[in-house]
Motif scaffolding. Structure first.
Motif, PDB file in Angstrom:
ATOM      1  N   LEU A  97       0.808  -1.225   0.000  1.00 26.89           N
ATOM      2  CA  LEU A  97       0.000   0.000   0.000  1.00 26.89           C
ATOM      3  C   LEU A  97       0.843   1.278   0.000  1.00 26.89           C
ATOM      4  CD1 LEU A  97      -2.969  -0.954   2.336  1.00 26.89           C
ATOM      5  CD2 LEU A  97      -3.057  -0.429  -0.097  1.00 26.89           C
ATOM      6  N   GLY A  98       1.944   1.267   0.732  1.00 25.54           N
ATOM      7  CA  GLY A  98       2.790   2.476   0.804  1.00 25.54           C
ATOM      8  C   GLY A  98       3.247   2.913  -0.581  1.00 25.54           C
ATOM      9  N   PRO A  99       4.009   2.028  -1.280  1.00 25.14           N
ATOM     10  CA  PRO A  99       4.490   2.442  -2.596  1.00 25.14           C
ATOM     11  C   PRO A  99       3.378   2.669  -3.618  1.00 25.14           C
ATOM     12  CG  PRO A  99       5.190   0.187  -2.083  1.00 25.14           C
ATOM     13  CD  PRO A  99       4.586   0.749  -0.846  1.00 25.14           C
ATOM     14  N   THR A 100       2.357   1.801  -3.607  1.00 21.50           N
ATOM     15  CA  THR A 100       1.318   1.926  -4.643  1.00 21.50           C
ATOM     16  C   THR A 100       0.485   3.187  -4.443  1.00 21.50           C
ATOM     17  OG1 THR A 100       1.220  -0.475  -4.693  1.00 21.50           O
ATOM     18  CG2 THR A 100      -0.533   0.691  -5.843  1.00 21.50           C
ATOM     19  N   LEU A 101       0.034   3.403  -3.197  1.00 23.46           N
ATOM     20  CA  LEU A 101      -0.758   4.620  -2.942  1.00 23.46           C
ATOM     21  C   LEU A 101       0.058   5.868  -3.227  1.00 23.46           C
ATOM     22  CD1 LEU A 101      -2.764   4.089   0.362  1.00 23.46           C
ATOM     23  CD2 LEU A 101      -3.660   4.682  -1.887  1.00 23.46           C
ATOM     24  N   CYS A 102       1.288   5.848  -2.746  1.00 20.10           N
ATOM     25  CA  CYS A 102       2.172   6.991  -2.964  1.00 20.10           C
ATOM     26  C   CYS A 102       2.363   7.224  -4.462  1.00 20.10           C
ATOM     27  CB  CYS A 102       3.514   6.718  -2.278  1.00 20.10           C
ATOM     28  SG  CYS A 102       4.696   8.031  -2.481  1.00 20.10           S
ATOM     29  N   GLY A 103       2.571   6.142  -5.207  1.00 23.82           N
ATOM     30  CA  GLY A 103       2.746   6.252  -6.661  1.00 23.82           C
ATOM     31  C   GLY A 103       1.525   6.853  -7.323  1.00 23.82           C
ATOM     32  N   LEU A 104       0.335   6.396  -6.938  1.00 30.32           N
ATOM     33  CA  LEU A 104      -0.886   6.896  -7.570  1.00 30.32           C
ATOM     34  C   LEU A 104      -1.113   8.375  -7.232  1.00 30.32           C
ATOM     35  CD1 LEU A 104      -3.223   3.802  -7.034  1.00 30.32           C
ATOM     36  CD2 LEU A 104      -2.157   4.541  -9.176  1.00 30.32           C
ATOM     37  N   ILE A 105      -0.822   8.730  -5.982  1.00 35.06           N
ATOM     38  CA  ILE A 105      -1.002  10.140  -5.590  1.00 35.06           C
ATOM     39  C   ILE A 105      -0.012  11.031  -6.340  1.00 35.06           C
ATOM     40  CG2 ILE A 105      -0.729  11.769  -3.667  1.00 35.06           C
ATOM     41  CD1 ILE A 105      -1.672   9.338  -1.890  1.00 35.06           C
ATOM     42  N   VAL A 106       1.238  10.585  -6.379  1.00 36.53           N
ATOM     43  CA  VAL A 106       2.263  11.394  -7.075  1.00 36.53           C
ATOM     44  C   VAL A 106       1.974  11.439  -8.579  1.00 36.53           C
ATOM     45  CG1 VAL A 106       4.733  11.607  -7.566  1.00 36.53           C
ATOM     46  CG2 VAL A 106       3.978  10.984  -5.287  1.00 36.53           C
ATOM     47  N   ALA A 107       1.411  10.348  -9.112  1.00 30.09           N
ATOM     48  CA  ALA A 107       1.030  10.362 -10.535  1.00 30.09           C
ATOM     49  C   ALA A 107      -0.005  11.460 -10.775  1.00 30.09           C
ATOM     50  CB  ALA A 107       0.475   9.006 -10.951  1.00 30.09           C
ATOM     51  N   GLY A 108      -0.993  11.542  -9.894  1.00 30.43           N
ATOM     52  CA  GLY A 108      -2.026  12.561 -10.046  1.00 30.43           C
ATOM     53  C   GLY A 108      -1.475  13.954  -9.911  1.00 30.43           C
ATOM     54  N   ARG A 109      -0.544  14.116  -9.001  1.00 33.43           N
ATOM     55  CA  ARG A 109      -0.026  15.460  -8.741  1.00 33.43           C
ATOM     56  C   ARG A 109       1.105  15.845  -9.704  1.00 33.43           C
ATOM     57  NH1 ARG A 109       3.983  17.708  -6.038  1.00 33.43           N
ATOM     58  NH2 ARG A 109       3.580  19.847  -5.424  1.00 33.43           N
ATOM     59  N   VAL A 110       2.094  14.970  -9.797  1.00 36.58           N
ATOM     60  CA  VAL A 110       3.326  15.337 -10.519  1.00 36.58           C
ATOM     61  C   VAL A 110       3.226  15.075 -12.025  1.00 36.58           C
ATOM     62  CG1 VAL A 110       5.771  14.748 -10.746  1.00 36.58           C
ATOM     63  CG2 VAL A 110       4.766  15.048  -8.484  1.00 36.58           C
ATOM     64  N   SER A 111       2.676  13.909 -12.383  1.00 39.58           N
ATOM     65  CA  SER A 111       2.591  13.575 -13.810  1.00 39.58           C
ATOM     66  C   SER A 111       1.712  14.602 -14.526  1.00 39.58           C
ATOM     67  CB  SER A 111       2.003  12.175 -13.961  1.00 39.58           C
ATOM     68  OG  SER A 111       2.395  11.602 -15.154  1.00 39.58           O
ATOM     69  N   ALA A 112       0.591  14.962 -13.890  1.00 36.88           N
ATOM     70  CA  ALA A 112      -0.319  15.956 -14.478  1.00 36.88           C
ATOM     71  C   ALA A 112       0.384  17.297 -14.615  1.00 36.88           C
ATOM     72  CB  ALA A 112      -1.559  16.091 -13.610  1.00 36.88           C
ATOM     73  N   SER A 113       1.103  17.676 -13.564  1.00 37.80           N
ATOM     74  CA  SER A 113       1.780  18.973 -13.583  1.00 37.80           C
ATOM     75  C   SER A 113       2.860  19.014 -14.673  1.00 37.80           C
ATOM     76  CB  SER A 113       2.356  19.231 -12.191  1.00 37.80           C
ATOM     77  OG  SER A 113       3.564  19.867 -12.254  1.00 37.80           O
TER      78      SER A 113
END
Lengths: 258, 259
Positions: A97-113
């Protein structure tokens, strides 16, 4: 016949896009390894990606850790196995959960940006301007973003996500479910193995690469004004999330398949 | 005829997008120190010509020579070396949002790694002053500037490295007539200061009359007329006459109606 033609077109389009992403990734890796380097840009992106993602990553994993503890306690109490709660929380958070959730959140924030910023630079000719100023856009724009994400995901974000997620479970278990603090900590430490941490950090590195690659690829190739930038941003987030979930399975198989 | 090598020489330059021929066979010579203005309607291939010269697009065939050196199919390293001779003012200025104004102006200097940040900043402030902007503008972000100021900053960036060749892509688009005239005058002065060869693409006839030594008109992917600025009003060319006078009727309109 039409149906077969549609399937054929979809497959060709998929292969073409995969090839383009492959070429883009190989160019990006080459630029990451060869000078000139832009340390000022790298530092700026490391702060933006790592430091500014901490609050949202911390909050998400804190409550996920607590929710995980409630669910495990409820499930395990059906066969008197409540004592397994600390072990399952720590393994669940660190391995998955740590890496996957973190990855999905960062994808939403950083990849979009990244996609929005690079897409806007593309449609306003800023990328062409870089070219005319004798600056390779891959080295100046792409390489620092990918390096920063690949560094910050494992070394800052996932370490924090894992720790705060376990802390969420600990806080809930000790304050609401009646667990002894010392026993909880001992179970957590005893059952956490080095391989769990290595797998978590490996996932974080792989996710970081895909998050930045998708953001950069879609932004860099944006076309057609504001609508094109919007489409590239959506595609960046969707493709980064898919790559995270697929690569999560592959890395899990690599580490833990019997 | 003189034996001077042209600064820019285009021969039979062709570029297609799918089946649409944008550049059919462009032939053009621009001599050192000359200010050439390329005119033509929207979609006639002016910007594509410029992008092919800069290497932002690859022509399908033909030759592009800069100072006698072939640019088509040369190595990336050699291309980068030749690119350092260029400066460019983009239509929308294309300033980098994430950098301050002085960092934008100094970008080319820092990219060449011949100056440290302090020296580059001093040059940038001097170039800003040259285009009529005070040093305190240097600390602002591009988003804080008006359109005219952004164009000036773009011009300062284009001349910061003292390039041999400067391109101006629609330098007065979106500006009021007074600001357009200010920008045109600055372009003339700055090009003279730097001693550069200038290539401008524009629809704006007041820019043509102010900036140009020579004028070339592109129509349907070909250069259909070239000549000195003074001759555009009596060129004996129907296309030029229609374009210069901005008439709705004439051969260009007729062609469009046929299409």
């Amino acid at each position: 016949m039409n149906f077969l033609a549609v399937i054929g077109r979809v497959i060709i389009s998929f292969l073409r896009t995969s090839g383009r992403i492959g070429i883009f990734a190989s160019n990006a890796i080459t630029c990451m390894l060869t000078p000139p380097y832009y340390p000022r840009e790298l530092l700026r992106h490391m702060i933006n990606i790592g430091y500014y993602s901490l609050p949202v990553v911390g909050l998400t994993t804190l409550f996920t850790g607590a929710a995980l503890a409630v669910n495990i306690y409820e499930g395990s109490s059906r066969f008197n196995a409540e004592s397994t709660l600390p072990t399952i929380v720590v393994i669940g958070m660190v391995r998955e959960l740590g890496p996957t959730l973190c990855g999905l959140i960062v994808a939403g924030r950083v990849s979009a940006s990244m996609a929005a910023e690079l897409g806007t630079m593309r449609v306003t000719e800023q990328i062409d301007a870089l070219h005319t100023l004798s600056t390779d856009p891959f080295k100046y724009l792409i390489a620092p973003r990918i390096i920063a994400t690949v560094i910050m995901m494992p070394l800052m974000l996932v370490v924090v996500a894992d720790t705060i997620g376990v802390l969420g479970g600990y806080l809930l278990a000790t304050t609401k479910l009646g667990f002894n603090s010392a026993n909880y900590m001992k179970s957590t430490i005893d059952f956490l193995e080095t391989i769990d941490v290595i797998a978590s950090l490996t996932k974080a590195t792989v996710f970081g690469f895909f998050i930045s690659l998708m953001g950069c690829y879609h932004g860099f190739n944006a076309r057609g004004g504001a609508q094109g930038v919007g489409i590239s941003t959506t595609n960046a987030v969707v493709s980064a999330c898919i790559m995270i979930l697929v690569s999560n399975y592959v890395v899990t198989e690599m580490f833990f398949s019997s | 005829m003189s034996n001077i090598t042209p600064k820019i020489e285009l021969k039979r330059l062709q570029k297609k997008f799918n089946r649409k021929i944008v550049l059919d066979s462009i032939n053009l010579k621009i001599m050192p120190g000359e200010s050439m203005v390329i005119i033509g309607g929207s979609g006639s291939g002016k910007s594509v010509t410029l992008k092919c010269i800069l290497g932002l697009m690859y022509p399908d065939s033909g030759s592009i020579k800069i100072d006698g050196t072939e640019m088509v199919n040369i190595s990336i390293k050699d291309h980068k070396k030749i690119l350092s001779k260029f400066g460019m003012l983009f239509q929308g200025a294309a300033l980098f949002d994430s950098l301050t104004v002085w960092e934008n102006v100094a970008f080319g200097l820092l990219a060449q790694r011949t100056y440290d940040r302090k020296e580059a900043k001093a040059i940038a402030i001097e170039k800003l002053r040259r285009v009529g902007l005070s040093p305190d503008v240097g600390a602002l972000n591009p988003s804080e500037l008006s359109g005219g100021m952004q164009k000036r900053v773009g011009l300062a960036r284009a001349i910061a490295t003292n390039p041999d060749i400067i391109f101006f892509d629609e330098p007065t688009t979106g500006l009021d007539p007074i600001m357009s005239d200010v920008i045109n005058e600055l372009i003339v002065e700055c090009v003279k200061d730097v001693g550069a060869t200038a290539v401008t693409i524009t629809h704006d006839m007041s820019s043509v009359r102010k900036i140009a030594d020579n004028v070339a008109m592109i129509y349907q992917g070909n250069i259909i007329w070239t000549g000195p600025r003074d001759q555009i009003d009596n060129s004996n060319n129907n296309y030029i006459e229609q374009f210069v006078n901005g008439k709705a009727s004439g051969p260009i309109k007729m062609e469009l109606l046929k299409g």
